[in-house]
Motif scaffolding. Structure first.
Motif, PDB file in Angstrom:
ATOM      1  N   LEU A 222      34.867  43.886  36.604  1.00 21.92           N
ATOM      2  CA  LEU A 222      34.481  43.840  35.122  1.00 21.92           C
ATOM      3  C   LEU A 222      34.981  42.825  34.459  1.00 21.92           C
ATOM      4  N   GLY A 223      35.970  41.994  34.775  1.00 23.88           N
ATOM      5  CA  GLY A 223      36.563  40.793  34.219  1.00 23.88           C
ATOM      6  C   GLY A 223      36.285  39.663  34.947  1.00 23.88           C
ATOM      7  N   ASP A 224      35.360  39.779  36.040  1.00 22.14           N
ATOM      8  CA  ASP A 224      34.830  38.411  36.497  1.00 22.14           C
ATOM      9  C   ASP A 224      34.320  37.289  35.633  1.00 22.14           C
ATOM     10  N   SER A 225      34.800  36.014  35.580  1.00 20.63           N
ATOM     11  CA  SER A 225      34.379  34.820  34.755  1.00 20.63           C
ATOM     12  C   SER A 225      33.260  34.003  35.657  1.00 20.63           C
ATOM     13  N   ALA A 226      33.490  34.159  36.885  1.00 21.69           N
ATOM     14  CA  ALA A 226      32.451  33.017  37.721  1.00 21.69           C
ATOM     15  C   ALA A 226      32.636  33.522  39.041  1.00 21.69           C
ATOM     16  N   VAL A 227      31.731  32.965  40.016  1.00 23.64           N
ATOM     17  CA  VAL A 227      31.749  33.058  41.598  1.00 23.64           C
ATOM     18  C   VAL A 227      31.612  31.636  41.735  1.00 23.64           C
ATOM     19  N   ALA A 228      32.665  31.494  42.833  1.00 20.84           N
ATOM     20  CA  ALA A 228      32.860  29.932  43.019  1.00 20.84           C
ATOM     21  C   ALA A 228      32.567  29.893  44.633  1.00 20.84           C
ATOM     22  N   VAL A 229      32.186  28.739  45.092  1.00 25.35           N
ATOM     23  CA  VAL A 229      31.884  28.216  46.563  1.00 25.35           C
ATOM     24  C   VAL A 229      32.566  26.964  46.612  1.00 25.35           C
ATOM     25  N   HIS A 230      32.684  26.414  47.912  1.00 19.78           N
ATOM     26  CA  HIS A 230      33.273  25.333  48.109  1.00 19.78           C
ATOM     27  C   HIS A 230      32.327  24.328  47.878  1.00 19.78           C
ATOM     28  N   CYS A 269      31.840  32.999  49.516  1.00 18.32           N
ATOM     29  CA  CYS A 269      31.631  33.241  48.140  1.00 18.32           C
ATOM     30  C   CYS A 269      32.959  34.022  47.402  1.00 18.32           C
ATOM     31  N   VAL A 270      33.249  33.717  46.523  1.00 14.39           N
ATOM     32  CA  VAL A 270      34.749  34.249  45.887  1.00 14.39           C
ATOM     33  C   VAL A 270      34.226  34.476  44.292  1.00 14.39           C
ATOM     34  N   LYS A 271      34.563  35.893  44.165  1.00 13.76           N
ATOM     35  CA  LYS A 271      34.731  36.110  42.677  1.00 13.76           C
ATOM     36  C   LYS A 271      35.999  35.689  41.830  1.00 13.76           C
ATOM     37  N   ILE A 272      35.914  34.996  40.607  1.00  9.41           N
ATOM     38  CA  ILE A 272      36.865  34.759  39.798  1.00  9.41           C
ATOM     39  C   ILE A 272      37.246  35.704  38.666  1.00  9.41           C
ATOM     40  N   THR A 273      38.403  36.208  38.804  1.00  9.26           N
ATOM     41  CA  THR A 273      38.877  36.996  37.508  1.00  9.26           C
ATOM     42  C   THR A 273      40.109  36.509  37.105  1.00  9.26           C
ATOM     43  N   PRO A 274      40.255  35.648  36.024  1.00  9.59           N
ATOM     44  CA  PRO A 274      41.261  34.732  35.650  1.00  9.59           C
ATOM     45  C   PRO A 274      42.284  35.634  34.972  1.00  9.59           C
ATOM     46  N   ALA A 275      41.942  36.910  34.560  1.00 11.46           N
ATOM     47  CA  ALA A 275      43.038  37.734  33.803  1.00 11.46           C
ATOM     48  C   ALA A 275      43.725  38.605  34.818  1.00 11.46           C
ATOM     49  N   HIS A 276      43.386  38.605  36.081  1.00 17.02           N
ATOM     50  CA  HIS A 276      43.903  39.568  36.999  1.00 17.02           C
ATOM     51  C   HIS A 276      44.333  38.973  38.278  1.00 17.02           C
ATOM     52  N   ASP A 277      44.222  37.776  38.585  1.00 13.09           N
ATOM     53  CA  ASP A 277      44.864  37.101  39.880  1.00 13.09           C
ATOM     54  C   ASP A 277      45.315  36.011  39.628  1.00 13.09           C
ATOM     55  N   PHE A 278      46.539  35.806  40.376  1.00 12.72           N
ATOM     56  CA  PHE A 278      47.285  34.379  39.630  1.00 12.72           C
ATOM     57  C   PHE A 278      46.608  33.054  40.344  1.00 12.72           C
ATOM     58  N   ASN A 279      45.885  33.135  41.346  1.00  6.16           N
ATOM     59  CA  ASN A 279      45.178  31.944  41.863  1.00  6.16           C
ATOM     60  C   ASN A 279      43.759  31.835  40.911  1.00  6.16           C
ATOM     61  N   ASP A 280      43.183  32.909  40.762  1.00  9.72           N
ATOM     62  CA  ASP A 280      42.172  32.986  39.753  1.00  9.72           C
ATOM     63  C   ASP A 280      42.223  32.092  38.515  1.00  9.72           C
ATOM     64  N   TYR A 281      43.610  32.564  38.020  1.00 13.86           N
ATOM     65  CA  TYR A 281      44.046  32.141  36.520  1.00 13.86           C
ATOM     66  C   TYR A 281      43.989  30.587  36.847  1.00 13.86           C
ATOM     67  N   GLU A 282      44.312  30.103  37.692  1.00 15.99           N
ATOM     68  CA  GLU A 282      44.761  28.542  37.743  1.00 15.99           C
ATOM     69  C   GLU A 282      43.110  27.955  38.101  1.00 15.99           C
ATOM     70  N   MET A 283      42.210  28.610  38.589  1.00 16.22           N
ATOM     71  CA  MET A 283      40.933  28.154  38.659  1.00 16.22           C
ATOM     72  C   MET A 283      40.289  28.326  37.268  1.00 16.22           C
ATOM     73  N   GLY A 284      40.572  29.408  36.743  1.00 18.42           N
ATOM     74  CA  GLY A 284      40.007  29.378  35.504  1.00 18.42           C
ATOM     75  C   GLY A 284      40.376  28.429  34.224  1.00 18.42           C
ATOM     76  N   GLN A 285      41.656  28.020  34.570  1.00 19.90           N
ATOM     77  CA  GLN A 285      42.133  26.926  33.685  1.00 19.90           C
ATOM     78  C   GLN A 285      41.433  25.603  34.101  1.00 19.90           C
TER      79      GLN A 285
END
Length: 915
Positions: A222-230, A269-285
């Motif tokens: 529900l808080g996803d901001s992106a899907v990331a691929v290499h 493929c990785v879902k990115i949820t910056p507000a609920h995962d420390f690694n996702d937060y760094e990617m979100g930044q």
């Protein structure tokens, strides 16, 4: 002296004496050129003494007592940590029992209740430290919430804020949804659990295609901001820049490329949820993604986004989301998956990465000087390999979240006006001056992380920021004794803050101890039911009480029964009372540089036997000297010179081992000298010397001199029994018997080192042991007088024989001792060697050769049967593969012991056959 050593009576006597006479005071030896200081890592006010505490406190006390004995002005600084979360939980549980919450009581009354509790129940661990004999300066005991320490905390906060090193911001933190507060990494315990990996289909906008992403926390979508691929993943490069129609929401999110993605994991493929995962937060930044918090403080779905799940608990929402995805054909598959789940150590609630407004320390500018201090040798780790752990963390350090959403602790000295402006000051009055007259202000509700005040401990306890005499005298401190688990959380922060606010390192050495584990190498924990209480080892505990203690509050009956079964097997008769000294000696002997330390109750039993041995030896000496006039200048014998020389060697080694923090080697050295050289040999040698008027006076003086130095050397390890022996010896000699703690630690006297006496007594020992070996091998009674010949002797052997004839006759029970020239044929004899010289014991009339051969054959046959049984077990593949490793190893040890016994008896049999 009492016939029987009674540790309970002795310990109670000297605990009172030491404190009544203020013998732990740091004001002692105030005129000394040298000062020595150890900071006690402050235990939690809610805590009780566990094995790790007892182990480390013993090490610190040994070092403190040693340096005090060296004449240095010595401070072992005690104190207690206010333990914010743990203490607040204690009082909240008390209120909950009355169906009251802290919010109903109010902050001010709630804090009052904590202070009341602290005064009544907060001193458990200090009373237990007294039981262990900890020689801390109790007059200087500090509490992290004391006024002085609280003032230091505010000063540090304000200064760091002025310099821009403390700031407030919205960041991800570890969030406990039960406590409703951020928690440190140390308060998070990750445990492996069997969970699921849900593979979800994310439709690509304006396409019939989709991407499959996998997650262990479907509710966070529900808080996803992106899907990331290499960026190098050719399967998806054409999709980068397109968008996804995020299921169950009305949002579109981008497909982005980032090196963080593992091509080979899952679908790539990785879902990115910056507000609920420390690694996702760094990617979100990095990618400037939206940061969408979907949870409330108690981990329910919030109303930030319009969804059908508002108000649901996170785990309830997870089930509903999975059902809805499946209903829409968007659930690809579910796989079993093992994962590490973080839990709060206080509440056992699953910890959430959570986006909140918090206070942080900008740590990098403080970290570099702390790294340099270790690299340039101003601070050294012991063992040295721990500096790698330190550097690894410091080189990758992150800003430190220092705010906690609780009431007990140092309240953050910041005030807000209605517009959200922040005014940092040490009081409301000062904040008001900054804000302007008439501006309404409210103080920040949060308190500081307990580790913040603990980081100031080495200098705040000595009176900083005031320029006190203690600060000038004892800072920097000499050594910190602590565990490897808080190198990051406490040690590094003390170094950073010490350098920042005093310009000096807080300590010169950091002695990292191992972790005390049970006899099987398992970590001690309440859930495993293998915890040992140091006080139970001192006082003893019945099996019934031990069973109740280990299973108290345990909710699972099966686990409780398992623990009871294990406990009954290990402690069939409960735990006997070993006394404090035996436990302390055990801890000192275990203080190696190993990371894990197995605690075996047999070791404690062995050191209790040592205390008994020392007690009985002291009684022997005092009985032999009672009513006698001791002449310290009397002529001494070779045996006296030998024990004095061995004593100097022991003192030199003890000094070296203490300097190297090898308390295990120090303990071993003292154990071997006292048990072997002094008790087993010198006391036996002294008996014929005391019976001879020519040697009596010198031996009397040597007996008491060595005993006095023994108890002084041992005092840092076993302070209670040594005090009692010292008092008895001093009373006998008419000397000051007020306390051994006033006596100087023994120094090496090089004039007493005697290589000639050591060589002669070594010869004598070899002779006596040779005769005793013959008695043992030939089954000759120890008290049966022997005829003895020596042959192939040289001039030195002859001189030693003449010098020690009375001792040889007394200790070897010789009826005759004759020199036999090589030209004469020896009678049928058993033999032993002392260098080139032969000892011959004629066996005529001593043994029945045929009877002895029959006895040995019978014993060998019995052992061979046991050997066959052990081999049968170990050759059974089913037993070896299914039995616990410890049991298999025990069987192997039994087999080896049996084989060795057979070999020894076979050698004896061969000797008798050859007679």
């Amino acid at each position: 002296m009492e016939k029987t050593y009674n540790p309970e009576q002795i310990e109670a006597k000297y605990r009172s004496l030491w404190e009544n006479q203020n013998l732990f005071s740091s004001n002692s030896n105030a005129t000394s050129k040298n000062a020595y200081c150890i900071m006690l890592p402050p235990p939690n006010v809610t805590g009780s003494l566990h094995m790790g505490h007892a182990f480390q406190h013993t090490i610190m006390d040994v070092l403190t007592r040693y340096h005090r004995g060296k004449g240095e002005q010595t401070l072992w600084q005690p104190g207690i940590d206010h333990a914010g979360i743990a203490t607040q939980m204690v009082i909240e549980r008390q209120l909950a029992a009355q169906d009251i919450t802290r919010h109903e009581v109010g902050r001010e009354k709630f804090i009052e209740k904590i202070w009341d509790w602290k005064e009544q129940s907060g001193g458990t661990i200090t009373s237990q430290m007294r039981r262990l004999g900890a020689s801390v300066d109790w007059d200087k005991e500090r509490f992290t919430m004391d006024d002085g320490l609280s003032d230091a905390v505010k000063k540090v906060f304000i200064q760091l804020h002025k310099e821009g090193l403390i700031y407030r911001g919205k960041r991800l933190v570890n969030w406990d949804p039960v406590l409703h507060t951020a928690v440190s990494d140390l308060e998070v315990i990750s445990t492996e659990k069997q969970g699921s990996l849900w593979h979800m289909r994310y439709p690509i906008t304006n396409s019939d295609d989709y991407l499959v992403v996998a997650t262990t926390r479907p509710e966070t979508m529900l808080g996803d901001s992106a899907v990331a691929v290499h960026p190098d993943d050719k399967r998806y490069t054409h999709l980068v820049g397109k968008t996804i129609d995020l299921p169950l929401t009305d949002r579109k999110i981008p497909i982005i490329a980032d090196d963080y993605v593992d091509i080979d994991f899952g679908t790539g493929c990785v879902k990115i949820t910056p507000a609920h995962d420390f690694n996702d937060y760094e990617m979100g930044q990095r990618h400037h993604l939206a940061i969408i918090n979907i949870l409330t403080d108690d981990a329910k779905i919030n109303d930030t986004i319009n969804s059908a799940y508002i108000g649901m608990d996170r785990f309830v929402a997870r089930k509903k989301i999975i059902q809805d995805l499946d209903a829409q054909g968007l659930l690809d598959k579910i796989e079993p998956h093992k994962l590490m789940v973080p839990h709060g150590d206080r509440t056992n609630a699953v910890i959430e990465p959570y986006l909140t407004d918090q206070w942080f320390v900008k740590i990098a500018p403080l970290a570099q000087p702390a790294i340099d201090a270790v690299k340039n040798g101003k601070i050294r780790f012991i063992p040295q390999n721990w500096d790698k752990t330190y550097f690894n963390w410091m080189d990758n350090i992150q800003d430190w979240c220092i705010s906690r959403q609780i009431w007990w602790g140092h309240r953050i000295p910041a005030w807000y006006d209605d517009k959200g402006n922040i005014f940092v000051a040490d009081s409301l009055e000062e904040a008001q001056k900054q804000a302007g007259e008439g501006v309404a202000l409210r103080q920040d509700e949060d308190v500081l992380d307990t580790w913040f005040s603990s980081a100031l401990w080495p200098f705040s306890t000595l009176g900083w920021p005031e320029k006190t005499l203690d600060l000038a005298r004892f800072y920097p401190t000499d050594v910190l004794v602590t565990g490897f688990d808080i190198i990051f959380f406490w040690v590094a922060r003390m170094i950073m803050f010490g350098l920042k606010f005093t310009g000096e390192v807080p300590f010169k050495d950091i002695y990292i101890t191992g972790l005390i584990k049970d006899g099987q190498g398992q970590k001690m924990s309440k859930s495993k039911g293998n915890v040992l209480d140091p006080i139970d080892l001192i006082d003893g505990i019945s099996l019934a009480d031990l069973l109740e203690k280990r299973t108290q509050g345990m909710m699972q009956p099966k686990m409780a029964e398992k623990i009871k079964k294990q406990t009954k097997k290990e402690f069939a008769d409960g735990i006997p009372a070993f006394g404090t000294d035996a436990l302390r000696f055990t801890f000192a002997a275990l203080a190696s540089f190993g990371r894990d330390i197995k605690f075996d109750l047999k070791r404690v039993e062995g050191y209790r036997n040592f205390c008994n041995k020392l007690w009985n030896a002291s009684r022997f000496v005092l009985m032999k000297l009672e009513g006698e006039s001791i002449n310290p200048n009397a002529q001494i014998s070779t045996a006296d010179a030998w024990i004095l020389s061995r004593l100097q060697d022991t003192k030199a080694k003890v000094e070296k081992h203490l300097g190297d923090y090898r308390l295990d080697l120090m303990s071993q050295e003292l154990y071997e000298f006292v048990w072997g050289d002094y008790c087993d040999w010198y006391l036996e040698l002294s008996k014929p010397l005391l019976a001879d008027e020519a040697t009596k006076a010198g031996t009397q003086a040597t007996l008491i001199k060595v005993l006095n130095e023994i108890v002084t050397l041992l005092h840092p390890i076993i302070p209670f029994i040594t005090e009692e022996i010292f008092e008895q010896c001093s009373t006998l000699l008419g000397q000051d018997n007020s306390s051994l703690m006033r006596k100087s630690y023994p120094k090496v006297d090089s004039q007493l080192i005697s290589t000639s006496s050591e060589a002669e007594i070594q010869w004598l020992q070899t002779f006596i042991l040779g005769v005793r070996q013959i008695r043992g091998e030939m089954n000759i009674s120890p008290n049966k007088p022997l005829h003895c010949f020596v042959q192939d002797f040289n001039a030195i052997d002859e001189a030693y024989l003449d010098n020690n004839a009375n001792i040889l006759n007394a200790l070897s029970k010789m009826q005759t001792l004759d020199k036999l020239p090589l030209s004469e044929e020896a009678p049928e004899s058993a033999t032993a060697l002392v260098g080139e010289m032969k000892i011959l014991i004629p066996l005529a009339g001593l043994i029945d050769k045929e009877q002895e051969i029959a006895r040995l054959n019978k014993e060998i046959e019995k052992l061979n049967q046991q050997k066959i049984q052990f081999e049968g077990k170990l050759n059974n593949e089913k037993f070896v593969s299914s039995a616990p490793e410890a049991i298999v190893n025990t069987e192997r040890e039994r087999l080896l012991a049996t084989e060795n016994a057979i070999a020894d008896l076979s050698i004896q049999l061969g000797k008798i056959n050859n007679l």
